[in-house]
Scaffold this motif. Sequence first.
Motif, PDB file in Angstrom:
ATOM      1  N   SER A  38       0.825  -1.212   0.000  1.00  0.00           N
ATOM      2  CA  SER A  38       0.000   0.000   0.000  1.00  0.00           C
ATOM      3  C   SER A  38       0.857   1.258   0.000  1.00  0.00           C
ATOM      4  O   SER A  38       0.329   2.363  -0.112  1.00  0.00           O
ATOM      5  CB  SER A  38      -0.926   0.014   1.228  1.00  0.00           C
ATOM      6  N   MET A 174       1.768   6.077 -11.711  1.00  0.00           N
ATOM      7  CA  MET A 174       2.118   5.021 -10.761  1.00  0.00           C
ATOM      8  C   MET A 174       3.570   4.571 -10.863  1.00  0.00           C
ATOM      9  O   MET A 174       4.144   4.102  -9.900  1.00  0.00           O
ATOM     10  CB  MET A 174       1.172   3.834 -10.926  1.00  0.00           C
ATOM     11  N   THR A 307      -5.922  -4.374  -1.928  1.00  0.00           N
ATOM     12  CA  THR A 307      -6.094  -3.538  -3.115  1.00  0.00           C
ATOM     13  C   THR A 307      -6.524  -4.426  -4.278  1.00  0.00           C
ATOM     14  O   THR A 307      -5.832  -5.386  -4.620  1.00  0.00           O
ATOM     15  CB  THR A 307      -4.786  -2.823  -3.479  1.00  0.00           C
ATOM     16  N   ASN A 309      -8.007  -2.834  -7.283  1.00  0.00           N
ATOM     17  CA  ASN A 309      -8.007  -2.089  -8.546  1.00  0.00           C
ATOM     18  C   ASN A 309      -7.269  -0.765  -8.420  1.00  0.00           C
ATOM     19  O   ASN A 309      -6.929  -0.325  -7.314  1.00  0.00           O
ATOM     20  CB  ASN A 309      -9.449  -1.840  -9.011  1.00  0.00           C
ATOM     21  N   ARG A 310      -7.042  -0.153  -9.562  1.00  0.00           N
ATOM     22  CA  ARG A 310      -6.467   1.198  -9.665  1.00  0.00           C
ATOM     23  C   ARG A 310      -7.249   1.978 -10.700  1.00  0.00           C
ATOM     24  O   ARG A 310      -7.926   1.408 -11.548  1.00  0.00           O
ATOM     25  CB  ARG A 310      -5.010   1.131 -10.124  1.00  0.00           C
ATOM     26  N   CYS A 312      -9.806   5.439 -11.783  1.00  0.00           N
ATOM     27  CA  CYS A 312     -11.197   5.774 -11.440  1.00  0.00           C
ATOM     28  C   CYS A 312     -11.823   6.569 -12.578  1.00  0.00           C
ATOM     29  O   CYS A 312     -11.263   7.578 -13.017  1.00  0.00           O
ATOM     30  CB  CYS A 312     -11.241   6.581 -10.142  1.00  0.00           C
ATOM     31  N   LEU A 321      -7.207  11.975  -8.690  1.00  0.00           N
ATOM     32  CA  LEU A 321      -6.909  10.631  -9.194  1.00  0.00           C
ATOM     33  C   LEU A 321      -6.796  10.586 -10.714  1.00  0.00           C
ATOM     34  O   LEU A 321      -5.943   9.880 -11.254  1.00  0.00           O
ATOM     35  CB  LEU A 321      -7.983   9.647  -8.730  1.00  0.00           C
ATOM     36  N   GLN A 325      -3.564   8.709 -11.560  1.00  0.00           N
ATOM     37  CA  GLN A 325      -3.705   7.314 -11.976  1.00  0.00           C
ATOM     38  C   GLN A 325      -4.429   7.141 -13.300  1.00  0.00           C
ATOM     39  O   GLN A 325      -4.325   6.081 -13.918  1.00  0.00           O
ATOM     40  CB  GLN A 325      -4.462   6.515 -10.901  1.00  0.00           C
ATOM     41  N   GLN A 330      -7.476  -0.642 -13.777  1.00  0.00           N
ATOM     42  CA  GLN A 330      -6.534  -1.755 -13.805  1.00  0.00           C
ATOM     43  C   GLN A 330      -6.862  -2.660 -12.623  1.00  0.00           C
ATOM     44  O   GLN A 330      -7.067  -2.167 -11.507  1.00  0.00           O
ATOM     45  CB  GLN A 330      -5.099  -1.248 -13.685  1.00  0.00           C
ATOM     46  N   GLY A 359     -10.142   0.014  -3.876  1.00  0.00           N
ATOM     47  CA  GLY A 359      -9.134   0.906  -4.440  1.00  0.00           C
ATOM     48  C   GLY A 359      -9.684   2.314  -4.384  1.00  0.00           C
ATOM     49  O   GLY A 359     -10.416   2.662  -3.450  1.00  0.00           O
TER      50      GLY A 359
END
Length: 702
Positions: A38, A174, A307, A309-310, A312, A321, A325, A330, A359
Amino acid sequence: MIKKHGFLPMNKKEMKERGWEQADFVYICGDAYVDHPSFGAAIITRLLEDAGYKVAFIAQPDWNDESSIAVCGEPRLAFIVSAGNMDSMVNHYTSFKKRRHQDAYTPGGGFSGRPNRPTIVYSNLIRKTYKKTPILLGGIEASLRRLAHYDYWSDKVKRSVLLDSGADLLMYGMGEHSILEIAEALDSGIAVQDITYIRGTVFKCRDLEELSGDYELLPSYEEITESKETFAKSYYRQYVNTDAITAKRLVEPYKKKEYLVQNPPSLPLTQEEMDHVYELPYMRAWHPSYDKLGGVPALKEIKFSLTSNRGCFGGCSFCALTFHQGRRIQVRSQESIIKEAELIIKDSDFKGYIHDVGGPTADFRHTACEKQLKYGVCANKQCLFPKPCANMNADHSDYITLLRRLRALPGVKKVFIRSGIRFDYVLADKKDHFLEELCKYHVSGQLKVAPEHICDSVLKLMGKPENQVYEKFAKAYRNMNKKLGKKQYMVPYLMSSHPGSHLKEAIALAEYIRDLGYMPEQVQDFYPTPGTISTCMYYTGLDPRTMKEVYVPVTLKEKQMQRALIQYRNPENYDIVKAALIKAGREDLIGFDEHCLIPPRKMGHNYHPGKKVSADNTAKSKDGRADTRKYTKPKSGKPQNMKSKQFKTDKYKTGKDRPEDFKAGRQKNEKYKTDRFTGKTQERGKSKKKTIRNVHTRKKCR
């Protein structure tokens, strides 16, 4: 027990124990050293180690001591600098710019162990000792400040952090793909100045003729500092340029023929790549040197969370975000998540409760639509706002299957969902099986959701659905709990002082809370952080999507009023709430009727209008007896118990009954002031307008 693989070395002695003479990379971080997936620093360092590189770790070096960044020596390839999991300024200050006294990412949770803007401070510290060693920037602080940006804490438009830090290369997003490609390039002998082709990076350039391929020229730094309209247009070009498939290379000019070049974002991780990242040999603990200090509080919050997912595609205006991201989702495979859950279960501190599975948004387990995989996300259209797109595939089947598998694991008593769900996405799912599953197994008395506001004019600027969508979900939630025979409630997260919110909207929100019958324990005041549409509105007064003017609550007094209105039942907020209602011409909400927010005078802590007087909630007098006196308006018209001078209205500031010597003393105080450092009396100058932007500026003691 979890198999131990060993923490990364944090000094030369530990390096020698591994048989190292020199590390390939030295990672310098503003957080304490926590080896858990994390934490971004743990992912990047373990990924480099997995690729065969020697990585040393320096956590929270003393920025006043140059030798603190030399404890691991000079790396063979580069220093990597990150502020940590949080932006340092958000970590250090509240939305009212007041210094925080706790830092969850510092051992013991006390005062922060990092400076303001550590990305810049650490890099400059390195440059004093190692003049030519490459410096790579990463982390959320660098990512959101990769190009020129508005800085709320200084109330200025600042240059890219890459320029102010003196670093060579910046990684945004990321970073897994970027760092491995950079490491490979440096290891092959390519100079850091020549690494200009890697996705997800920003680099400096002197001549645009050196660039290969197409690029889009943004307004210069000088132009956006001179014009807020130009700033808004430039920001929005960056905002819609965050998809790996559709994004272009962006160029931001500066004086002296210097350019910053932002390459397109890195490609999203495949499911196999993401599984690999989360299956690396993390220690899943803080460094043992922190044990005597009580450990690192931030780990306690997520130690038993998963976690899944990633990314949004929610598109909230106040969230960064999208800028960090991206909107593409993902995901990890269910098998990978189950493996991690089995590791968690073996931990001696595990009590049977998985705290979260999610996530940025828990119930996003696949891309919004199939078109995104081939053509990328739509540049000028959101998936959920203002209404769900017809092409969006709202389906919770995979998430439900994952939750069921986790619940079935031996040793698991309950699985919670704490990272938040999108209620509009739940409603868009034509089946109601997820709502039933949620209420039946994954709520512990209260479900927290984030409508943020109830006025559609404000919600539109927030990028949130209309209030009737939230009301529809609330009704469905109540009906489902009734069907299941459960007494479970819903707690809404609310935000004050967002651009577009006048006192009128703030009072409407207070009335909604009154009708709801509950007072929020915590209220989030809008915080203008880099990288968000809402921050652009705050600084420019313009919505960058439409270029229309937007009202912005800027003064400290109004921001405090809007926040206090949400917690109008708190006796400490009485004076400011009353001043807000009078200012807005809503004296009808001051009284003893059920519809009123506050009484005409201060009452007991348990009192609020419309509540029947009983032995438990009767207002008490100073001697402890019940105060049963009827309220009568004083002849002077002056309200009683109004102690807060700051929020008294003008008609209560006359002081007609004050003695002459008091008036003379007050006049003197208004004309002269005494310096609290020198003791000298001097004439007062013109007072500055008290806004949230300058109210916390203090004179430094020399």
